[in-house]
Design an enzyme around this catalytic site. Structure first.
Site, short mmCIF file in Angstrom:
data_model
loop_
_atom_site.label_atom_id
_atom_site.label_comp_id
_atom_site.label_asym_id
_atom_site.label_seq_id
_atom_site.Cartn_x
_atom_site.Cartn_y
_atom_site.Cartn_z
N ARG A 191 6.90 -3.98 -8.10
CA ARG A 191 7.41 -5.37 -7.30
C ARG A 191 8.85 -5.74 -7.92
O ARG A 191 9.29 -6.78 -7.18
CB ARG A 191 6.17 -6.48 -7.34
CG ARG A 191 5.07 -6.05 -6.75
CD ARG A 191 4.07 -7.01 -6.63
NE ARG A 191 2.76 -6.67 -5.67
CZ ARG A 191 1.69 -7.20 -5.54
NH1 ARG A 191 1.34 -8.24 -6.56
NH2 ARG A 191 0.76 -6.70 -4.96
N GLU A 213 3.05 3.83 -4.30
CA GLU A 213 2.08 4.06 -3.32
C GLU A 213 0.86 5.26 -3.25
O GLU A 213 0.02 5.04 -3.14
CB GLU A 213 2.48 3.95 -1.66
CG GLU A 213 3.25 2.44 -1.42
CD GLU A 213 2.20 1.39 -1.52
OE1 GLU A 213 0.88 1.63 -1.29
OE2 GLU A 213 2.32 0.19 -1.60
N THR A 248 -6.13 5.43 -7.50
CA THR A 248 -6.19 4.77 -8.66
C THR A 248 -6.11 3.19 -8.80
O THR A 248 -5.26 2.85 -7.92
CB THR A 248 -5.48 5.44 -9.75
OG1 THR A 248 -5.38 6.97 -9.46
CG2 THR A 248 -6.06 5.31 -11.14
N LEU A 257 -4.67 11.62 -13.51
CA LEU A 257 -4.72 10.69 -12.29
C LEU A 257 -5.52 11.42 -11.29
O LEU A 257 -6.22 10.90 -10.37
CB LEU A 257 -3.50 10.50 -11.84
CG LEU A 257 -2.32 9.30 -12.49
CD1 LEU A 257 -1.06 9.50 -11.74
CD2 LEU A 257 -2.93 8.05 -12.14
N TYR A 267 -0.89 5.34 6.34
CA TYR A 267 -0.87 4.13 5.35
C TYR A 267 0.74 3.89 4.49
O TYR A 267 1.32 3.36 4.55
CB TYR A 267 -1.94 4.17 4.55
CG TYR A 267 -1.84 3.20 3.47
CD1 TYR A 267 -1.85 1.96 3.43
CD2 TYR A 267 -1.38 3.93 2.14
CE1 TYR A 267 -1.53 0.91 2.52
CE2 TYR A 267 -0.96 2.87 1.23
CZ TYR A 267 -0.99 1.61 1.21
OH TYR A 267 -0.61 0.54 0.29
N ASP A 312 -4.92 -0.14 4.70
CA ASP A 312 -5.86 1.02 3.62
C ASP A 312 -7.33 0.20 3.70
O ASP A 312 -7.56 -0.73 4.46
CB ASP A 312 -5.07 0.94 2.25
CG ASP A 312 -5.01 -0.46 1.63
OD1 ASP A 312 -5.36 -1.54 2.26
OD2 ASP A 312 -4.87 -0.42 0.49
N CYS A 316 -10.70 -10.90 -1.81
CA CYS A 316 -11.49 -10.57 -0.78
C CYS A 316 -12.24 -9.20 -1.28
O CYS A 316 -12.10 -8.08 -0.57
CB CYS A 316 -11.22 -10.45 0.53
SG CYS A 316 -12.18 -10.36 2.04
N CYS A 358 -14.45 -16.58 -1.92
CA CYS A 358 -14.19 -17.20 -0.68
C CYS A 358 -13.69 -18.58 -1.05
O CYS A 358 -12.69 -19.08 -0.33
CB CYS A 358 -15.21 -17.33 0.23
SG CYS A 358 -15.93 -15.75 0.74
N CYS A 377 -9.73 -18.53 -1.43
CA CYS A 377 -9.36 -17.91 -0.55
C CYS A 377 -8.12 -18.55 0.28
O CYS A 377 -8.59 -19.62 0.74
CB CYS A 377 -10.19 -17.07 0.30
SG CYS A 377 -9.40 -16.12 1.78
N CYS A 401 -11.24 -17.70 8.34
CA CYS A 401 -12.10 -16.46 8.38
C CYS A 401 -13.66 -16.74 8.99
O CYS A 401 -14.40 -17.65 8.85
CB CYS A 401 -12.60 -16.12 6.81
SG CYS A 401 -13.41 -14.76 6.60
N SER A 460 -16.56 12.15 -5.78
CA SER A 460 -17.28 11.77 -4.77
C SER A 460 -18.14 12.68 -4.33
O SER A 460 -19.44 12.35 -4.16
CB SER A 460 -16.27 11.56 -3.59
OG SER A 460 -15.69 12.62 -3.48
#
Length: 354
Positions: A27, A39, A45, A82, A122, A140, A194, A201, A204, A210, A302
């Site tokens: 950033r 990205e 990860t 990774l 994305y 995403d 979230c 909440c 938030c 919401c 997975s």
DNA sequence: AACCCGGGGCG
DNA sequence: CGCCCAGGGTT
């Protein structure tokens, strides 16, 4: 969604993001290349894991050109741990395309950037909005979760078709003055407020807008059908050391799981009729004088689980090895990218023997 | 549309 | 220990 609602939501989201955003390495820059790298790493990860990888990667490959000309083995070594190693290869392929066909300038429109290897809907939207300020969607898993709650969208997010609904919702809501903060705000919200379970909440910034919170259904969203069962493969691996100190490694097949990476010789359990040591020795055409269990762990992803145990062994004589096997010096092994389970065996073996 | 691809974290 | 997370490529 009426115009006032949209305006209030995006204002609340963007100002919250500008105020509360975490201080993350990627950033600090608007370099499209660095945003791209971050990205790709973040696809697979969590943020905390990515930070050190990102720092090392950018230090070693600070520019498109440096990554384009990198040697693949070194690149994979930087990527080691990774996972999803094909993404590192795809990233480099995409970077090479930019250097060779786009004058080293990452394209700033969706059509061209999407042609790059490894850049899907994305990643395209993320790089365009964050690096170039282009108002494009970047949907995403976080964004789908946040919006499914905010707008009470009950479609099954496991279905590929559903993503279009969310992309359209983003294009309606997006802040055209600051698409970067808007998209990152949605993802940041999904990451810190979230969350999948027990969303915070009360903290938030868009709670009052919401729909799911209003109806008390935030824990029930998003709707996602269950995934498949995990397959289990039990493997045993051995560390074979020759008399000159070299270690035997085996190269994995060029397609499929952990393609082309090197590992210690291993066999799937259960083996019948022979002991594991005998089976391995016979298969690889080597002789061993001892074997001793040193580590046991499991490796999960997975759809597959490996339960591995490592053995150490001592070679008496070298016979003809299978074509995918090779002797490595201990030094060479250090530069060899290997799957994490194999690394764990290696580290345990070193601790005992070196 | 369904399946494949690692590794980490959580309860 | 079982379960969850996730975007791009391939089939």
């Amino acid at each position: 969604m009426n115009d006032l609602y949209k305006k209030e939501v995006r204002t609340a989201l963007v100002s919250w993001f500008e105020e509360e955003k975490r201080d993350l390495p990627w950033r600090k820059t608007k370099d499209p290349y660095k945003i791209w790298v971050s990205e790709v790493m973040l696809q697979q990860t969590k943020v905390d894991t990515v930070i050190p990888y990102y720092e090392r990667f950018i230090a070693k490959y600070p520019s498109l050109e440096s990554l384009a000309s990198a040697e693949e083995g070194e690149l994979l070594k930087e990527w080691e741990g990774l996972g999803y190693y094909s993404r590192a290869r795809n990233l480099q392929a995409g970077v090479k395309e930019v250097v060779e066909s786009y004058g080293s300038v990452v394209p700033s429109n969706r059509k061209e950037i999407s042609k790059l290897k490894g850049v899907g809907p994305y990643t395209a939207g993320a790089v365009l909005s964050i690096a170039y300020g282009v108002p494009e969607h970047a949907v995403d898993g976080n964004v789908m979760r946040v919006l499914s709650r905010l707008l009470l969208i009950k479609e099954d997010i496991a279905k590929p078709k559903t993503k279009k609904i969310f992309e359209e919702a983003v294009m309606e809501l997006i802040d055209k003055e600051n698409p970067s903060a808007f998209n990152q705000g949605l993802m940041e919200l999904g990451a810190v407020i979230c969350t999948p379970t027990k969303p915070k909440c009360l903290l938030c910034p868009v709670r009052e807008y919401c729909t799911a919170f209003f109806e008390g259904k935030q824990e029930e969203l998003p709707i996602k059908t269950i995934n498949k069962k995990t397959k289990i493969h039990k493997m045993k691996a051995i560390v074979v050391e020759a008399k000159d100190g070299r270690i035997l490694l085996e190269k994995r097949p060029s397609k499929g799981l952990l393609a082309n990476l090197w590992q210690f010789p291993m066999v799937e359990l259960p083996t019948n009729s022979h002991s594991v040591e005998e089976t391995i020795a016979h298969y690889y055409g080597i002789s061993m004088i001892k074997s001793e269990e040193i580590i046991a762990f499991k490796h999960i992803f997975s759809h597959l689980v490996w339960e591995m145990e490592s053995y150490e062994a001592l070679l008496i004589e070298e016979n003809n090895l299978p074509a995918n096997c090779k002797w490595f010096t201990k030094e060479e092994i250090e530069y060899q990218p290997m799957p994490v389970p194999v690394l764990k065996i290696w580290n345990a073996w070193k601790e005992r023997n070196l």
